[in-house]
Design a protein around this motif. Structure first.
Motif, PDB file in Angstrom:
ATOM      1  N   LEU A  12       0.839  -1.191   0.000  1.00 44.17           N
ATOM      2  CA  LEU A  12       0.000   0.000   0.000  1.00 44.17           C
ATOM      3  C   LEU A  12       0.875   1.243   0.000  1.00 44.17           C
ATOM      4  O   LEU A  12       1.868   1.309   0.711  1.00 44.17           O
ATOM      5  CB  LEU A  12      -0.888   0.036   1.240  1.00 44.17           C
ATOM      6  CG  LEU A  12      -1.641   1.374   1.317  1.00 44.17           C
ATOM      7  CD1 LEU A  12      -3.112   1.174   1.118  1.00 44.17           C
ATOM      8  CD2 LEU A  12      -1.338   2.132   2.571  1.00 44.17           C
ATOM      9  N   SER A  13       0.512   2.200  -0.839  1.00 41.49           N
ATOM     10  CA  SER A  13       1.196   3.485  -0.758  1.00 41.49           C
ATOM     11  C   SER A  13       0.240   4.587  -1.169  1.00 41.49           C
ATOM     12  O   SER A  13      -0.729   4.343  -1.896  1.00 41.49           O
ATOM     13  CB  SER A  13       2.452   3.498  -1.627  1.00 41.49           C
ATOM     14  OG  SER A  13       3.322   4.519  -1.163  1.00 41.49           O
ATOM     15  N   GLY A  14       0.515   5.773  -0.680  1.00 43.83           N
ATOM     16  CA  GLY A  14      -0.366   6.891  -0.983  1.00 43.83           C
ATOM     17  C   GLY A  14       0.429   8.133  -1.316  1.00 43.83           C
ATOM     18  O   GLY A  14       1.609   8.227  -1.017  1.00 43.83           O
ATOM     19  N   MET A  15      -0.250   9.048  -1.955  1.00 41.64           N
ATOM     20  CA  MET A  15       0.393  10.301  -2.336  1.00 41.64           C
ATOM     21  C   MET A  15      -0.594  11.434  -2.109  1.00 41.64           C
ATOM     22  O   MET A  15      -1.784  11.289  -2.428  1.00 41.64           O
ATOM     23  CB  MET A  15       0.752  10.227  -3.823  1.00 41.64           C
ATOM     24  CG  MET A  15       2.093  10.799  -4.180  1.00 41.64           C
ATOM     25  SD  MET A  15       2.276  10.894  -5.967  1.00 41.64           S
ATOM     26  CE  MET A  15       3.184   9.420  -6.284  1.00 41.64           C
ATOM     27  N   ARG A  16      -0.101  12.506  -1.555  1.00 39.68           N
ATOM     28  CA  ARG A  16      -0.976  13.669  -1.409  1.00 39.68           C
ATOM     29  C   ARG A  16      -1.288  14.257  -2.781  1.00 39.68           C
ATOM     30  O   ARG A  16      -0.383  14.323  -3.621  1.00 39.68           O
ATOM     31  CB  ARG A  16      -0.273  14.743  -0.592  1.00 39.68           C
ATOM     32  CG  ARG A  16      -0.083  14.362   0.826  1.00 39.68           C
ATOM     33  CD  ARG A  16       0.887  15.334   1.475  1.00 39.68           C
ATOM     34  NE  ARG A  16       0.983  15.014   2.860  1.00 39.68           N
ATOM     35  CZ  ARG A  16       0.648  15.857   3.848  1.00 39.68           C
ATOM     36  NH1 ARG A  16       0.262  17.076   3.581  1.00 39.68           N
ATOM     37  NH2 ARG A  16       0.731  15.469   5.092  1.00 39.68           N
ATOM     38  N   PHE A  45      -3.252   5.024  -3.320  1.00 41.77           N
ATOM     39  CA  PHE A  45      -4.397   5.911  -3.089  1.00 41.77           C
ATOM     40  C   PHE A  45      -4.024   7.380  -3.023  1.00 41.77           C
ATOM     41  O   PHE A  45      -2.889   7.753  -2.742  1.00 41.77           O
ATOM     42  CB  PHE A  45      -5.144   5.479  -1.826  1.00 41.77           C
ATOM     43  CG  PHE A  45      -4.450   5.858  -0.547  1.00 41.77           C
ATOM     44  CD1 PHE A  45      -3.404   5.107  -0.059  1.00 41.77           C
ATOM     45  CD2 PHE A  45      -4.862   6.978   0.155  1.00 41.77           C
ATOM     46  CE1 PHE A  45      -2.759   5.455   1.116  1.00 41.77           C
ATOM     47  CE2 PHE A  45      -4.231   7.333   1.335  1.00 41.77           C
ATOM     48  CZ  PHE A  45      -3.186   6.573   1.813  1.00 41.77           C
ATOM     49  N   ALA A  47      -4.178  10.565  -1.130  1.00 44.96           N
ATOM     50  CA  ALA A  47      -4.303  10.897   0.294  1.00 44.96           C
ATOM     51  C   ALA A  47      -4.904  12.290   0.450  1.00 44.96           C
ATOM     52  O   ALA A  47      -4.236  13.227   0.882  1.00 44.96           O
ATOM     53  CB  ALA A  47      -2.938  10.785   0.971  1.00 44.96           C
ATOM     54  N   HIS A  50      -5.033  13.692   3.942  1.00 43.89           N
ATOM     55  CA  HIS A  50      -3.691  14.113   4.375  1.00 43.89           C
ATOM     56  C   HIS A  50      -3.380  15.513   3.862  1.00 43.89           C
ATOM     57  O   HIS A  50      -2.779  16.318   4.555  1.00 43.89           O
ATOM     58  CB  HIS A  50      -2.638  13.131   3.872  1.00 43.89           C
ATOM     59  CG  HIS A  50      -2.611  11.857   4.650  1.00 43.89           C
ATOM     60  ND1 HIS A  50      -1.724  11.623   5.666  1.00 43.89           N
ATOM     61  CD2 HIS A  50      -3.379  10.755   4.566  1.00 43.89           C
ATOM     62  CE1 HIS A  50      -1.947  10.421   6.183  1.00 43.89           C
ATOM     63  NE2 HIS A  50      -2.948   9.871   5.528  1.00 43.89           N
ATOM     64  N   TYR A 136      -1.869  13.216  11.919  1.00 43.58           N
ATOM     65  CA  TYR A 136      -1.797  12.709  10.556  1.00 43.58           C
ATOM     66  C   TYR A 136      -0.935  11.448  10.380  1.00 43.58           C
ATOM     67  O   TYR A 136      -1.311  10.559   9.617  1.00 43.58           O
ATOM     68  CB  TYR A 136      -1.464  13.846   9.565  1.00 43.58           C
ATOM     69  CG  TYR A 136      -0.115  13.823   8.924  1.00 43.58           C
ATOM     70  CD1 TYR A 136       0.146  12.966   7.849  1.00 43.58           C
ATOM     71  CD2 TYR A 136       0.904  14.654   9.355  1.00 43.58           C
ATOM     72  CE1 TYR A 136       1.391  12.944   7.256  1.00 43.58           C
ATOM     73  CE2 TYR A 136       2.145  14.639   8.762  1.00 43.58           C
ATOM     74  CZ  TYR A 136       2.389  13.775   7.723  1.00 43.58           C
ATOM     75  OH  TYR A 136       3.614  13.744   7.140  1.00 43.58           O
ATOM     76  N   GLN A 140      -2.167   7.899   8.713  1.00 41.29           N
ATOM     77  CA  GLN A 140      -1.358   7.084   7.797  1.00 41.29           C
ATOM     78  C   GLN A 140      -1.292   5.639   8.295  1.00 41.29           C
ATOM     79  O   GLN A 140      -1.352   4.698   7.499  1.00 41.29           O
ATOM     80  CB  GLN A 140       0.046   7.683   7.672  1.00 41.29           C
ATOM     81  CG  GLN A 140       0.936   6.927   6.705  1.00 41.29           C
ATOM     82  CD  GLN A 140       2.151   7.732   6.268  1.00 41.29           C
ATOM     83  OE1 GLN A 140       2.299   8.910   6.619  1.00 41.29           O
ATOM     84  NE2 GLN A 140       3.032   7.126   5.512  1.00 41.29           N
ATOM     85  N   ILE A 144      -2.538   2.203   6.277  1.00 39.76           N
ATOM     86  CA  ILE A 144      -1.711   1.017   6.045  1.00 39.76           C
ATOM     87  C   ILE A 144      -2.364  -0.222   6.649  1.00 39.76           C
ATOM     88  O   ILE A 144      -2.513  -1.260   6.000  1.00 39.76           O
ATOM     89  CB  ILE A 144      -0.306   1.220   6.646  1.00 39.76           C
ATOM     90  CG1 ILE A 144       0.419   2.375   5.936  1.00 39.76           C
ATOM     91  CG2 ILE A 144       0.507  -0.070   6.568  1.00 39.76           C
ATOM     92  CD1 ILE A 144       1.676   2.849   6.649  1.00 39.76           C
ATOM     93  N   VAL A 152       5.219  -1.334   2.624  1.00 41.39           N
ATOM     94  CA  VAL A 152       4.848   0.046   2.347  1.00 41.39           C
ATOM     95  C   VAL A 152       6.031   0.761   1.695  1.00 41.39           C
ATOM     96  O   VAL A 152       6.992   1.113   2.373  1.00 41.39           O
ATOM     97  CB  VAL A 152       4.467   0.796   3.642  1.00 41.39           C
ATOM     98  CG1 VAL A 152       3.933   2.176   3.324  1.00 41.39           C
ATOM     99  CG2 VAL A 152       3.456   0.002   4.436  1.00 41.39           C
ATOM    100  N   GLN A 158       9.472   9.112   5.286  1.00 39.56           N
ATOM    101  CA  GLN A 158       8.244   8.477   5.759  1.00 39.56           C
ATOM    102  C   GLN A 158       8.491   7.239   6.623  1.00 39.56           C
ATOM    103  O   GLN A 158       7.546   6.656   7.160  1.00 39.56           O
ATOM    104  CB  GLN A 158       7.362   8.089   4.568  1.00 39.56           C
ATOM    105  CG  GLN A 158       6.916   9.251   3.706  1.00 39.56           C
ATOM    106  CD  GLN A 158       5.832  10.064   4.383  1.00 39.56           C
ATOM    107  OE1 GLN A 158       4.881   9.523   4.933  1.00 39.56           O
ATOM    108  NE2 GLN A 158       5.992  11.384   4.379  1.00 39.56           N
TER     109      GLN A 158
HETATM  110  N1  TRP Z   1       2.175  10.762   4.301  1.00 40.79           N
HETATM  111  C1  TRP Z   1       2.529  10.427   2.943  1.00 40.79           C
HETATM  112  C2  TRP Z   1       3.211  11.640   2.301  1.00 40.79           C
HETATM  113  O1  TRP Z   1       3.027  12.745   2.769  1.00 40.79           O
HETATM  114  C3  TRP Z   1       1.345  10.018   2.134  1.00 40.79           C
HETATM  115  C4  TRP Z   1       0.668   8.854   2.723  1.00 40.79           C
HETATM  116  C5  TRP Z   1      -0.496   8.878   3.429  1.00 40.79           C
HETATM  117  C6  TRP Z   1       1.097   7.491   2.687  1.00 40.79           C
HETATM  118  N2  TRP Z   1      -0.829   7.624   3.838  1.00 40.79           N
HETATM  119  C7  TRP Z   1       0.125   6.760   3.396  1.00 40.79           C
HETATM  120  C8  TRP Z   1       2.201   6.841   2.151  1.00 40.79           C
HETATM  121  C9  TRP Z   1       0.244   5.382   3.588  1.00 40.79           C
HETATM  122  C10 TRP Z   1       2.325   5.462   2.340  1.00 40.79           C
HETATM  123  C11 TRP Z   1       1.363   4.756   3.053  1.00 40.79           C
HETATM  124  O2  TRP Z   1       3.901  11.454   1.332  1.00 40.79           O
END
Ligand code: TRP
Ligand code: SF4
Length: 405
Positions: A12-16, A45, A47, A50, A136, A140, A144, A152, A158
Motif C-alpha cells: 500500500l502506498s499513498g500520495m498527497r 491511493f 491521500a 492528508h 496525521y 497514515q 496502512i 509500504v 516516511q
Molecule cells: N504521508 C505520505 C506523504 O506525505 C502520504 C501517505 C499517506 C502514505 N498515507 C500513506 C504513504 C500510507 C504510504 C502509506 O507522502
C-alpha cells in the motif's frame, strides 16, 4: 517482530494530491510503483485527507489536483488491471480506524514523530498546531493497517511513520487481541490441531520463549499456518500467543525503502515544485527542449575550448538518469576534453526525455479525452478498496467490542 510479514504480499502506498507530477515523482516513486504492480497486490491511493491536514486553506484546489495526479499515475504506467487506485475519503472506514487507533496511541508517540516539528518549522506561516496535523501520521497508520499491507514503499522521510504504524499495531493487538476468553480459545485451538502438532507447537513455543530460539519461532509459525483443522482467527490467536501477546488483529507492516533517485531540477537543485525548477510529466515538448537548452552547466565552461567537469554539472546528473553507458562515456570524455560544447552534450538528453514524454502523453491521452474513463478507474478502485476495508473493520469492530447483536 513481524511473525507474519510474509503472510501477504500486499503493498500500500499513498500520495498527497499535489496536482500535476514532475520527473522527480516519476523517477523517485512512480516507476517503482509500476515495477511492483506485477509482483505484488498493490493499492495506491490519493491521500486527500492528508492534504487537508496542511492545506486546509485550499479546498478549491482539491478537485483539480486529485484528477491531475491520477492521470499522471496512469500516464506513468500504473495499470488499473493490476493495481487498485482509489481516493482515501471515498473509503471512509479510514476515518473510523484512525479514531479507534487513537484510543491506544499515547500523545507522546505522535509528538515525537520527526515530521511533526519539522513541518511546523518549515511551514511557519501556517498554523499547524492542530489536532488533525498532530494525528496525521496515525491516519497514515490507519491507511496502512486497513489493508493489512505487508509492505509500504516510502521515501526516507516516511520511514518513521511506518515505524509508528508498527508500534500502534502492536499496542492495538495487545489491548484488543486478547479477549476475556483468550486463554481458553488458545487452549481449544491447540487441542484442535491434534496431539502431534500440539506437542510440537508447545515444544517450539518453549524453545522460543525461554531460549529465544529464532528457528523455533519460524518453525512454529509454519506449523500453525499449515494447520488445516483450525480457522484463520485461531491461527492469528496462536501466532499472537506464541509471542506472549494477543491475537495479531492488525499485522505489522514493513517499510520498503525506495532508493532515492535524485532527479535534479532545471537549476541543479533537487527537482521540486516549490523551487520552480520542474519538468512536468506531461509538459509542452517545446518548453522542455528550451528549458534544458538554457540549463546551467559547469561554470568553468565559458568558452567552447574550456574543459569541464561533469560532476559539477546538473546536466550530467540528468544523463545519469537517462543515458545509456555509451552516451555517458561520450559525455564524460567530450566534456573533460572540450571536444564539444554543452549544447551538443544536451542534445541526446533532450531526445531521450522527449521520447519518454511522448510515451507518457500517449498513455495519458485516452483519460484526458474521456474523463469518464478516469472516473471509472477510480470508482472501481474505491469499490475494491472498500471491500477490503469493510472486511478489516468487521474484525476490528469485533475486537474493540462495538458489534452489538
Ligand atoms: N504521508 C505520505 C506523504 O506525505 C502520504 C501517505 C499517506 C502514505 N498515507 C500513506 C504513504 C500510507 C504510504 C502509506 O507522502
Ligand atoms: Fe555539463 Fe555536458 Fe557541458 Fe560538461 S559538456 S558541462 S556535462 S553540459
Amino acid at each position: 517482530m513481524t511473525e507474519n510479514k510474509n503472510e501477504n504480499n500486499r503493498v500500500l502506498s499513498g500520495m498527497r494530491p499535489t496536482g500535476r507530477l514532475h520527473l522527480g515523482h516519476y523517477h523517485g516513486v512512480l516507476k517503482n510503483w509500476v515495477r511492483m504492480q506485477s509482483d505484488y497486490e498493490c493499492f495506491f491511493f490519493v491521500a486527500d485527507w492528508h492534504a487537508l491536514t496542511t492545506h486546509y486553506d485550499a479546498p478549491h484546489t482539491m478537485n483539480e489536483h486529485v484528477w491531475d495526479m491520477v492521470v499522471d499515475w496512469l500516464a506513468a504506467g500504473v495499470d488499473p488491471e493490476k493495481a487498485t487506485m482509489f481516493i482515501q475519503s471515498r473509503v471512509p472506514e479510514h476515518a473510523e480506524l484512525h479514531l479507534l487507533l487513537s484510543m491506544v496511541t499515547p500523545l507522546g508517540w505522535l509528538e515525537r514523530v520527526p515530521s511533526f516539528k519539522d513541518q511546523q518549522q518549515k511551514l511557519k506561516d501556517k498554523d499547524l498546531t492542530t489536532y488533525g496535523f498532530l494525528g496525521y501520521p496515525l491516519l497514515q497508520s490507519a491507511d496502512i493497517l486497513m489493508y493489512r499491507a505487508g509492505h509500504v514503499p516510502v521515501g526516507e522521510d516516511q520511514v518513521p511513520h511506518v515505524e509508528l504504524t508498527r508500534e500502534v499495531a502492536r499496542r492495538f493487538n495487545y489491548f484488543f487481541g486478547r479477549g476475556p476468553d483468550f486463554e481458553e480459545q488458545v487452549a481449544g485451538a491447540i487441542t484442535q490441531m491434534g496431539k502431534k502438532a500440539a506437542k510440537s507447537f508447545k515444544r517450539l513455543k518453549q524453545a522460543f520463549n525461554e531460549q529465544g530460539c529464532r528457528e523455533a519461532h519460524a518453525e512454529a509459525c509454519e506449523l500453525v499456518i499449515r494447520q488445516q483443522n483450525i480457522n484463520q482467527q485461531q491461527k492469528d490467536q496462536l501466532l499472537g500467543y506464541l509471542e506472549g501477546r494477543g491475537r495479531a488483529i492488525l499485522p505489522e507492516p514493513a517499510a520498503l525503502l525506495t532508493e532515492a533517485a535524485k532527479t535534479p531540477g532545471l537549476d541543479g537543485q533537487k527537482m521540486s515544485k516549490s523551487y520552480g525548477n520542474t519538468i512536468a510529466l506531461r509538459d509542452d515538448p517545446k518548453r522542455v527542449g528550451q528549458a534544458i537548452r538554457v540549463m546551467p552547466t559547469d561554470p568553468a565552461r565559458v568558452r567552447l575550448t574550456d574543459p569541464g567537469n561533469p560532476e559539477k554539472c546538473p546536466v550530467w546528473q540528468l544523463h545519469k538518469v537517462y543515458s545509456d553507458k555509451d552516451t555517458r562515456h561520450w559525455v564524460q570524455n567530450g566534456c573533460k576534453t572540450a571536444e564539444f560544447g554543452c549544447l551538443e552534450c544536451k542534445k541526446p538528453l533532450i531526445d531521450k526525455i522527449l521520447q519518454e514524454q511522448e510515451e507518457i502523453a500517449e498513455r495519458a491521452k485516452p483519460y484526458e479525452d474521456n474523463p469518464a474513463m478516469l472516473r471509472e478507474v477510480i470508482e472501481q478502485g474505491n469499490e475494491r478498496a472498500g471491500t477490503v476495508a469493510r472486511e478489516t473493520m468487521e474484525i476490528v469492530r469485533d475486537a474493540v467490542g462495538t458489534i452489538y447483536r
